[in-house]
Design a protein around this motif. Structure first.
Motif, mmCIF file in Angstrom:
data_model
loop_
_atom_site.group_PDB
_atom_site.id
_atom_site.type_symbol
_atom_site.label_atom_id
_atom_site.label_comp_id
_atom_site.label_asym_id
_atom_site.label_seq_id
_atom_site.Cartn_x
_atom_site.Cartn_y
_atom_site.Cartn_z
ATOM 1 N N THR A 113 14.312 -58.863 6.522
ATOM 2 C CA THR A 113 15.526 -58.629 5.717
ATOM 3 C C THR A 113 16.741 -58.339 6.593
ATOM 4 O O THR A 113 17.861 -58.269 6.090
ATOM 5 N N TRP A 116 16.720 -54.040 -2.944
ATOM 6 C CA TRP A 116 15.591 -54.204 -2.015
ATOM 7 C C TRP A 116 16.014 -54.632 -0.619
ATOM 8 O O TRP A 116 15.874 -55.786 -0.228
ATOM 9 N N TYR A 117 16.565 -53.633 0.096
ATOM 10 C CA TYR A 117 16.651 -53.698 1.549
ATOM 11 C C TYR A 117 15.782 -52.540 2.024
ATOM 12 O O TYR A 117 16.209 -51.382 1.926
ATOM 13 N N THR A 133 7.460 -61.984 2.672
ATOM 14 C CA THR A 133 8.554 -61.036 2.414
ATOM 15 C C THR A 133 9.083 -61.185 0.990
ATOM 16 O O THR A 133 9.396 -60.185 0.326
ATOM 17 N N ARG A 170 8.983 -58.256 -1.795
ATOM 18 C CA ARG A 170 10.155 -57.861 -2.598
ATOM 19 C C ARG A 170 9.756 -57.722 -4.073
ATOM 20 O O ARG A 170 10.143 -56.769 -4.740
ATOM 21 N N TRP A 174 18.488 -63.889 5.357
ATOM 22 C CA TRP A 174 18.202 -63.026 4.195
ATOM 23 C C TRP A 174 19.516 -62.553 3.567
ATOM 24 O O TRP A 174 19.696 -62.590 2.350
ATOM 25 N N LYS A 175 20.437 -62.145 4.429
ATOM 26 C CA LYS A 175 21.740 -61.686 3.924
ATOM 27 C C LYS A 175 22.451 -62.843 3.215
ATOM 28 O O LYS A 175 23.060 -62.666 2.167
ATOM 29 N N ALA A 188 8.938 -56.298 6.759
ATOM 30 C CA ALA A 188 9.977 -56.447 5.728
ATOM 31 C C ALA A 188 11.348 -56.085 6.303
ATOM 32 O O ALA A 188 12.343 -56.770 6.050
ATOM 33 N N TYR A 243 20.920 -63.503 -0.244
ATOM 34 C CA TYR A 243 21.325 -62.445 -1.189
ATOM 35 C C TYR A 243 22.747 -62.718 -1.696
ATOM 36 O O TYR A 243 23.029 -62.586 -2.883
#
Ligand SMILES: N[C@@H](CCC(=O)N[C@@H](CS)C(=O)NCC(=O)O)C(=O)O
Length: 212
Positions: free
Chosen positions: A191, A208-209, A164, A168, A196-197, A187, A200
């Motif tokens: 995400t 890139w979501y 993933t 990205r 993932w959150k 993906a 970020y």
């Protein structure tokens, strides 16, 4: 205890993600690449290649993203991000780890750093050739994912997280990974994970979501 030397969105991202997924206690050291911090003697003493990431593991520097993923899954087996040694899917997990590290990541690196392969300057032919190679790899992985939820079948592992991150990066190539249906599905799933959150938020990323 771990300390991760990182730069937002760089190859350190998947190591950061895995640390969060595993619930492994860690601190972060952000490197200012624009200021060349990763080429300074203090950092080169830890990572002689001058590349990101470096992970301090019990006070010792360890480098290479794929090696770090393998090490972390080994040190935290309870996290379940790699099949145990001797189990049937272990070979496939190694194969994907090495394929992503040796084949997909270097090809994408050539896109971002064409001077690695064309020191005289990135000709259009070099960029086109890199793009075609990356597309062939995504086609291969997408085909593998048909009928499988994850690279190893029905279980999530570090290789899905690694893939993933590479997907990205591909948002800049002419035909990004999310143009393939199975890659896009994976993906979206990865995400959507809280890890993932969190990554970020901690790295200050937003783009890139993949769209549902
Ligand atoms: N094989 C290395 C490659 C790491 C790598 O290419 N990192 C990039 C950032 S994504 C970097 O440090 N670039 C800075 C440079 O090449 O000077 C790994 O997987 O750790």
């Amino acid at each position: 205890m771990y300390t991760l030397y990182y730069s937002p969105g760089a190859a350190s991202l998947v190591v950061h993600l895995v640390l969060i997924e595993l619930g492994a206690e860690h601190t972060l050291r952000r490197l200012d690449t624009a200021a060349g911090e990763h080429k300074r003697p203090e950092y080169l003493a830890l990572n002689p290649s001058g590349l990101i990431p470096t992970l301090m593991v019990d006070g010792e520097p360890v480098t290479e993203a794929a090696a770090l993923l393998s090490l972390l899954t080994e040190r935290h087996p309870e996290g379940g991000l790699a099949p145990a040694i001797g189990t049937p899917t272990r070979a496939a997990w190694w194969q994907w780890t090495m394929f992503l590290a040796n084949t997909v990541q270097p090809a994408l690196r050539h896109w971002f750093y064409p001077e690695d392969v064309a020191p005289a300057g990135p000709s259009e032919a070099v960029k086109q050739s890199v793009a075609r190679r990356v597309e062939a790899m995504f086609e291969q992985i997408d085909r593998h994912l048909r009928g499988r939820r994850y690279l190893l079948g029905d279980r999530l592992s570090s290789v899905d997280l690694y893939l993933t991150m590479l997907m990205r990066w591909s948002r800049y190539v002419p035909k990004p990974a999310t143009d393939w249906p199975e890659l896009r599905r994976l993906a979206i799933e990865i995400t959507s994970r809280p890890s993932w959150k969190a990554v970020y938020e901690r790295e200050g990323l937003s783009e890139w979501y993949p769209e549902r």
